[in-house]
Motif scaffolding. Structure first.
Motif, PDB file in Angstrom:
ATOM      1  N   HIS A  91       0.774  -1.188   0.102  1.00  0.00           N
ATOM      2  CA  HIS A  91       0.035   0.060   0.125  1.00  0.00           C
ATOM      3  C   HIS A  91       0.797   1.258  -0.056  1.00  0.00           C
ATOM      4  O   HIS A  91       1.664   1.441   1.031  1.00  0.00           O
ATOM      5  N   VAL A  92       0.735   2.182  -1.050  1.00  0.00           N
ATOM      6  CA  VAL A  92       1.377   3.220  -0.849  1.00  0.00           C
ATOM      7  C   VAL A  92       0.193   4.419  -1.577  1.00  0.00           C
ATOM      8  O   VAL A  92      -0.930   4.142  -1.591  1.00  0.00           O
ATOM      9  N   LYS A  93       0.867   5.612  -1.116  1.00  0.00           N
ATOM     10  CA  LYS A  93       0.162   6.836  -1.423  1.00  0.00           C
ATOM     11  C   LYS A  93       0.646   7.592  -2.624  1.00  0.00           C
ATOM     12  O   LYS A  93       1.660   7.416  -3.264  1.00  0.00           O
ATOM     13  N   PRO A  94      -0.235   8.335  -3.565  1.00  0.00           N
ATOM     14  CA  PRO A  94       0.425   9.301  -4.735  1.00  0.00           C
ATOM     15  C   PRO A  94       1.507  10.062  -4.135  1.00  0.00           C
ATOM     16  O   PRO A  94       1.693  10.747  -2.967  1.00  0.00           O
ATOM     17  N   GLY A  95       2.647   9.828  -5.039  1.00  0.00           N
ATOM     18  CA  GLY A  95       3.927  10.642  -4.361  1.00  0.00           C
ATOM     19  C   GLY A  95       4.723  10.082  -3.562  1.00  0.00           C
ATOM     20  O   GLY A  95       5.892  10.691  -2.985  1.00  0.00           O
ATOM     21  N   ASP A  96       4.417   8.804  -2.878  1.00  0.00           N
ATOM     22  CA  ASP A  96       5.333   8.151  -2.145  1.00  0.00           C
ATOM     23  C   ASP A  96       6.447   7.516  -3.059  1.00  0.00           C
ATOM     24  O   ASP A  96       6.504   7.145  -4.252  1.00  0.00           O
ATOM     25  N   THR A  97       7.322   7.129  -2.135  1.00  0.00           N
ATOM     26  CA  THR A  97       8.694   6.414  -2.827  1.00  0.00           C
ATOM     27  C   THR A  97       8.720   5.079  -2.286  1.00  0.00           C
ATOM     28  O   THR A  97       8.119   4.774  -0.951  1.00  0.00           O
ATOM     29  N   LEU A  98       8.694   3.889  -3.193  1.00  0.00           N
ATOM     30  CA  LEU A  98       8.850   2.464  -2.911  1.00  0.00           C
ATOM     31  C   LEU A  98      10.247   2.031  -3.121  1.00  0.00           C
ATOM     32  O   LEU A  98      10.867   2.264  -4.237  1.00  0.00           O
ATOM     33  N   ASN A  99      10.707   1.432  -2.149  1.00  0.00           N
ATOM     34  CA  ASN A  99      12.146   0.886  -1.927  1.00  0.00           C
ATOM     35  C   ASN A  99      11.989  -0.648  -1.686  1.00  0.00           C
ATOM     36  O   ASN A  99      11.345  -1.142  -0.785  1.00  0.00           O
ATOM     37  N   THR A 178       2.625  12.251  -8.235  1.00  0.00           N
ATOM     38  CA  THR A 178       1.609  12.995  -7.229  1.00  0.00           C
ATOM     39  C   THR A 178       0.268  12.764  -7.797  1.00  0.00           C
ATOM     40  O   THR A 178      -0.716  12.929  -6.868  1.00  0.00           O
ATOM     41  N   ASP A 179       0.029  12.645  -8.870  1.00  0.00           N
ATOM     42  CA  ASP A 179      -1.116  12.336  -9.901  1.00  0.00           C
ATOM     43  C   ASP A 179      -1.527  10.942 -10.054  1.00  0.00           C
ATOM     44  O   ASP A 179      -2.397  10.638 -10.832  1.00  0.00           O
ATOM     45  N   GLU A 180      -0.946  10.044  -9.738  1.00  0.00           N
ATOM     46  CA  GLU A 180      -1.182   8.671  -9.796  1.00  0.00           C
ATOM     47  C   GLU A 180      -2.498   8.305  -9.440  1.00  0.00           C
ATOM     48  O   GLU A 180      -2.836   8.570  -8.166  1.00  0.00           O
ATOM     49  N   PRO A 181      -3.072   7.646 -10.316  1.00  0.00           N
ATOM     50  CA  PRO A 181      -4.547   7.328  -9.911  1.00  0.00           C
ATOM     51  C   PRO A 181      -4.611   6.199  -8.635  1.00  0.00           C
ATOM     52  O   PRO A 181      -3.842   5.382  -8.610  1.00  0.00           O
ATOM     53  N   THR A 405     -12.752  12.016   2.848  1.00  0.00           N
ATOM     54  CA  THR A 405     -12.417  13.109   3.644  1.00  0.00           C
ATOM     55  C   THR A 405     -12.787  14.343   2.667  1.00  0.00           C
ATOM     56  O   THR A 405     -13.305  15.254   3.323  1.00  0.00           O
ATOM     57  N   ALA A 406     -12.381  14.431   1.433  1.00  0.00           N
ATOM     58  CA  ALA A 406     -12.504  15.504   0.460  1.00  0.00           C
ATOM     59  C   ALA A 406     -12.552  15.104  -0.862  1.00  0.00           C
ATOM     60  O   ALA A 406     -11.645  13.928  -1.202  1.00  0.00           O
ATOM     61  N   LEU A 407     -13.240  15.541  -1.656  1.00  0.00           N
ATOM     62  CA  LEU A 407     -13.280  14.866  -3.114  1.00  0.00           C
ATOM     63  C   LEU A 407     -11.695  15.347  -3.789  1.00  0.00           C
ATOM     64  O   LEU A 407     -11.460  16.575  -3.653  1.00  0.00           O
ATOM     65  N   SER A 408     -11.095  14.300  -4.279  1.00  0.00           N
ATOM     66  CA  SER A 408      -9.629  14.975  -4.707  1.00  0.00           C
ATOM     67  C   SER A 408      -9.949  15.406  -6.242  1.00  0.00           C
ATOM     68  O   SER A 408     -10.722  14.593  -7.027  1.00  0.00           O
ATOM     69  N   SER A 409      -9.216  16.288  -6.506  1.00  0.00           N
ATOM     70  CA  SER A 409      -9.217  16.997  -7.996  1.00  0.00           C
ATOM     71  C   SER A 409      -7.520  16.723  -8.518  1.00  0.00           C
ATOM     72  O   SER A 409      -7.440  17.316  -9.410  1.00  0.00           O
ATOM     73  N   SER A 410      -6.895  16.324  -7.869  1.00  0.00           N
ATOM     74  CA  SER A 410      -5.158  16.230  -8.288  1.00  0.00           C
ATOM     75  C   SER A 410      -4.893  15.072  -8.807  1.00  0.00           C
ATOM     76  O   SER A 410      -3.769  14.779  -9.027  1.00  0.00           O
ATOM     77  N   GLN A 411      -5.906  13.946  -9.144  1.00  0.00           N
ATOM     78  CA  GLN A 411      -5.316  12.936  -9.804  1.00  0.00           C
ATOM     79  C   GLN A 411      -5.885  12.310 -10.958  1.00  0.00           C
ATOM     80  O   GLN A 411      -6.195  11.249 -11.505  1.00  0.00           O
ATOM     81  N   ARG A 412      -6.053  13.497 -11.856  1.00  0.00           N
ATOM     82  CA  ARG A 412      -6.693  13.388 -13.067  1.00  0.00           C
ATOM     83  C   ARG A 412      -5.164  13.353 -14.103  1.00  0.00           C
ATOM     84  O   ARG A 412      -4.786  14.036 -14.624  1.00  0.00           O
ATOM     85  N   ARG A 541       2.587  11.393 -22.017  1.00  0.00           N
ATOM     86  CA  ARG A 541       2.880  12.753 -21.138  1.00  0.00           C
ATOM     87  C   ARG A 541       3.269  12.547 -19.898  1.00  0.00           C
ATOM     88  O   ARG A 541       3.709  13.468 -19.141  1.00  0.00           O
ATOM     89  N   GLY A 542       3.612  11.306 -19.454  1.00  0.00           N
ATOM     90  CA  GLY A 542       4.200  10.940 -18.175  1.00  0.00           C
ATOM     91  C   GLY A 542       5.750  10.852 -18.204  1.00  0.00           C
ATOM     92  O   GLY A 542       6.406  11.439 -19.032  1.00  0.00           O
TER      93      GLY A 542
END
Length: 576
Positions: A91-99, A178-181, A405-412, A541-542
């Protein structure tokens, strides 16, 4: 030429630095774990896999990659943590680093073909192509982070040059956009020639980018079930049924969260399957997150209560919440009564528990017409739904989705793709020379069918920032499953399916996927076409600069050559 050379030297420099990082980790190998790759008994209760979670923006994992055999002599592979967790959900979150530090603790095997530089890890693959009819023999491994939109450079999601041979240790380290779905991804080995064997052995796990409750509030607080469906060599080793087999001996047996659903054929020829069991509370709605982590098996999922199809409310496909990238948010869920899940695809949907009076409640996969030369993927029950007041008993540490918590508009991440000018249109074809040569060819460029080799030059060269239209056709007599690494594509259309005897997949037109099925061409009925095809909008575009691959994800096909390399170059300075 300057930009190709610049890309090469940038990549080589990255590789050189990465080699130093890799060398530093070799002094700290991950020791083998006792009794690896455990399996449950047939008919057992489905439990969520063990889970690991990021903290303060980082998830660090140590894996021992191991091999053993089961009681039937079938080869098993798995990723084990030092404390004995097998193939955990990451389990990770957008913007996280996986090692991930991984040591290959499988037995050594002879070396085969050297990889041309720049290399990442070892330089020569420990694999020799098998003789006709023989099993694959090899010991190299790596890890593909399927569906993630992360870097293909060394120590990222790189499969073209990364080799980890027996006894060696390697370090993966990369950051999610940071915008990973938010949705369901997965991880598995990806060595050409060994991919099918390793996945049949069970070497795969789920990867979840958390936060879907802020994109699809309908899932907020629901009990979630992470359901990893794998396949494995048939228990009885029987001859499989035909490509449109109904209820017959399958090409591969399947399992769900390592509970086997083995096939059995009686002396009278009848084929039966032993389903697993999954608990639901009366009146409960659960969020089922299903990964088709098989090597070769297409699924056509349906929930039946006393034979009546139930409505599945689809929240995400291939880790992208449906209808989330454009338009007013939140995007609406998509109701379906069945869902065609390609090999390696994922679907996440809401299911309501059966009423107490229902006698038989099941998740099944239906028979699939895979074509005259296709595999037998028969109708079979995956598990029975059992009503039981046992909240949290078999859900593991990731039993529930968080509360919105709040509707996300940053993962498009893919928003606006349709409004971007198409830079080029390419046409590809799946084709075969049975029984051992499989191809994916860019026919619009005049290319000839070529078997994959890691030392092949790229078949496609494009530029970061481009949006292209790809038409993928199938001229073979069996189904193929198109997968693109590093990016997602928007499904524009599924063409000429019905005229060739196959239904269109529901719910996927207009959605962003990394897997799509292209069914067989019925050349007996339509000798002059039209060919079954899909039209896709490819989004480059990524963070996709470098070399990666596209291929058929039926891994018996990929291992036999149905894969090619694409190179994404940096944008030219000052270009529009």
């Amino acid at each position: 030429m300057f930009f190709i050379n610049a890309l090469f030297f940038a990549f080589a420099s990255t590789e050189s630095n990465a080699q130093t990082l890799s060398s530093a980790t070799t002094s700290k190998p991950v020791a083998p774990v006792a009794d690896p790759c455990q399996r449950f008994k047939a008919g057992g209760v489905v439990q969520n896999p063990p889970a690991l979670f990021s903290s303060n923006g980082v998830l660090s994992v140590r894996f021992s990659y191991q091999q053993t055999t089961d009681s039937a002599g079938r080869l098993l592979h798995c990723f084990m943590t030092p404390d004995g967790l097998e193939d955990p959900t990451l389990h990770v979150k957008p913007g996280d680093t996986l090692n991930i530090t991984v040591t290959n603790n499988t037995p050594k095997s002879p070396l085969g073909e050297p990889f041309n530089p720049p290399n990442c890890g070892d330089e020569t693959v420990a694999f020799t192509p098998p003789a006709a009819g023989a099993d694959s023999v090899g010991s190299s491994m790596n890890i593909h982070y399927h569906g993630t939109n992360v870097t293909p450079q060394c120590h990222g999601d790189n499969v073209t040059k990364t080799l980890i041979n027996s006894g060696h240790t390697f370090q993966y380290s990369f950051t999610f956009p940071t915008d990973e779905p938010s949705g369901l991804y997965w991880y598995h080995p990806h060595i050409h020639g060994l991919a099918e064997r390793d996945l049949l052995g069970g070497a795969s796990g789920a990867l979840v980018v958390d936060g879907i409750e802020n994109t699809q509030p309908a899932v907020s607080g629901l009990r979630q079930r992470v359901l990893v469906i794998r396949d494995q060599t048939q228990l009885q080793g029987l001859a499989e049924g035909p490509g449109n087999c109904g209820v017959d001996v399958p090409f591969q047996d399947i399992s769900v969260n390592y509970v086997p659903i083995d096939s059995h054929q009686s002396t009278g020829g009848n084929v039966t399957f032993t389903p697993a069991a999954l608990h639901m509370n009366p009146g409960e709605t659960q969020f089922w997150r299903v990964s088709n982590s098989t090597a070769d098996t297409i699924l056509d999922l349906q929930v039946l209560y006393d034979g009546v199809p139930q409505t599945l409310r689809v929240a995400a496909i291939d880790a992208v919440p449906v209808n989330s990238q454009d338009g007013t948010q939140p995007g609406h869920l998509i109701p379906v009564s069945r869902f065609r899940l390609p090999v390696a695809g994922r679907v996440e949907f809401l299911v309501k528990a059966p009423a107490p009076g229902v006698r038989v409640a099941q998740l099944i996969t239906n028979n699939i017409n895979t074509g005259p030369q296709g595999d037998c993927d028969p109708t079979r029950a995956i598990f029975n739904v059992v009503l039981s007041d046992n909240t949290g008993v078999d859900g593991g540490t990731d039993d529930k989705v968080a509360t919105t918590t709040a509707l996300s508009s940053s993962q498009r991440r893919f928003g606006g793709t349709s409004g971007t000018s198409v830079s080029t249109t390419r046409t590809f074809q799946f084709s075969e020379i049975q029984p051992t040569q499989f191809f994916i060819t860019q026919v619009s460029a005049g290319q000839q069918p070529t078997l994959f080799d890691n030392n092949n030059p790229p078949a496609v060269v494009t530029t970061q920032g481009a949006v292209e239209k790809w038409i993928v056709q199938n001229v073979a007599q069996e189904n193929h499953e198109f997968h693109m690494h590093q990016i997602h594509f928007k499904v524009l259309s599924q063409d000429n399916f019905e005229v060739n005897g196959s239904p269109q997949a529901p719910a996927i037109n207009g959605q962003f996927l990394d897997m799509i099925e292209v069914p067989f061409w019925d050349n007996a009925k339509n000798p002059n076409g039209p060919l079954p095809q899909v039209q896709l909008l490819m989004d480059f575009r990524g963070m996709d600069i470098g070399d990666f691959v596209y291929h058929c994800h039926i891994l018996s096909h990929e291992d036999l050559g149905m894969m090619a390399i694409i190179r994404v170059e940096p944008p030219i300075a000052g270009a529009q």
